[in-house]
Design a protein around this motif. Structure first.
Motif, PDB file in Angstrom:
ATOM      1  N   GLU A 110      -4.377   8.701   6.261  1.00  0.00           N
ATOM      2  CA  GLU A 110      -3.719   8.886   4.964  1.00  0.00           C
ATOM      3  C   GLU A 110      -3.495   7.552   4.258  1.00  0.00           C
ATOM      4  O   GLU A 110      -3.712   7.428   3.049  1.00  0.00           O
ATOM      5  N   LEU A 111      -3.059   6.562   5.013  1.00  0.00           N
ATOM      6  CA  LEU A 111      -2.825   5.237   4.448  1.00  0.00           C
ATOM      7  C   LEU A 111      -4.119   4.646   3.897  1.00  0.00           C
ATOM      8  O   LEU A 111      -4.145   4.113   2.784  1.00  0.00           O
ATOM      9  N   ALA A 113      -6.781   6.285   2.926  1.00  0.00           N
ATOM     10  CA  ALA A 113      -7.196   7.067   1.764  1.00  0.00           C
ATOM     11  C   ALA A 113      -6.426   6.617   0.521  1.00  0.00           C
ATOM     12  O   ALA A 113      -7.007   6.468  -0.560  1.00  0.00           O
ATOM     13  N   GLU A 114      -5.135   6.371   0.683  1.00  0.00           N
ATOM     14  CA  GLU A 114      -4.327   5.877  -0.437  1.00  0.00           C
ATOM     15  C   GLU A 114      -4.794   4.500  -0.877  1.00  0.00           C
ATOM     16  O   GLU A 114      -4.896   4.214  -2.072  1.00  0.00           O
ATOM     17  N   LEU A 115      -5.107   3.650   0.088  1.00  0.00           N
ATOM     18  CA  LEU A 115      -5.605   2.310  -0.211  1.00  0.00           C
ATOM     19  C   LEU A 115      -6.917   2.377  -0.988  1.00  0.00           C
ATOM     20  O   LEU A 115      -7.098   1.693  -2.007  1.00  0.00           O
ATOM     21  N   GLU A 117      -7.992   4.813  -2.813  1.00  0.00           N
ATOM     22  CA  GLU A 117      -7.701   5.367  -4.142  1.00  0.00           C
ATOM     23  C   GLU A 117      -7.193   4.263  -5.086  1.00  0.00           C
ATOM     24  O   GLU A 117      -7.581   4.210  -6.253  1.00  0.00           O
ATOM     25  N   LEU A 118      -6.363   3.358  -4.579  1.00  0.00           N
ATOM     26  CA  LEU A 118      -5.885   2.244  -5.389  1.00  0.00           C
ATOM     27  C   LEU A 118      -7.039   1.345  -5.823  1.00  0.00           C
ATOM     28  O   LEU A 118      -7.077   0.867  -6.961  1.00  0.00           O
TER      29      LEU A 118
END
Length: 139
Positions: A110-111, A113-115, A117-118
């Motif tokens: 999840e981390l 994936a968020e990274l 996305e940023l």
């Protein structure tokens, strides 16, 4: 954000990534300069260098400040005076992403994936030092 580094090249890179101030800790006193820039002390230090730089980094924090240890790039593992932690209500926190990631694969996924996305949304701009070609076939 204040960045501290050993060379002008690293400081320039930090400025290009948004650091509002820099400290050349081989030429300047890290604690004194960080306190001057921040108006009395910083809230959080992310320490990836360790060694002889960790104590001044801890002393650069204000009361209730945090020293987050993420590595020892300089080689030696630092020691810090615990009276500086106790008398100023400071915290020293160890952060081992590798150990955490292996223990929480879903959270790490999840981390990441968020990274990503940023990066994709242009909110994070990673520096590419080198690239390795992706193999076209697996052996």
């Amino acid at each position: 954000m204040i960045a501290a580094a050993s060379t002008e090249e690293k400081l320039a890179a930090a400025r290009s990534m948004g650091a509002v101030a820099t400290i050349a800790y081989e030429q300047e006193d890290l604690k004194t300069r960080a306190r001057e820039i921040s108006g009395g002390g910083v809230d959080v230090v992310i320490d990836s260098v360790g060694g002889r730089h960790s104590e001044p980094a801890l002393r650069a924090t204000r009361k209730f400040g945090r020293l987050c240890v993420i590595g020892f790039a300089s080689g030696p593992i630092a020691t810090v005076p615990l009276n500086q932690v106790l008398l100023n209500n400071r915290s020293v926190i160890g952060i081992d992403w590798g150990m955490w990631a292996m223990g929480d694969l879903g959270g790490n996924r999840e981390l990441l994936a968020e990274l990503m996305e940023l990066v994709e949304n242009g909110r994070l701009h990673p520096t590419v030092r080198w690239s390795v070609p992706w193999p076209t076939s697996r052996r």
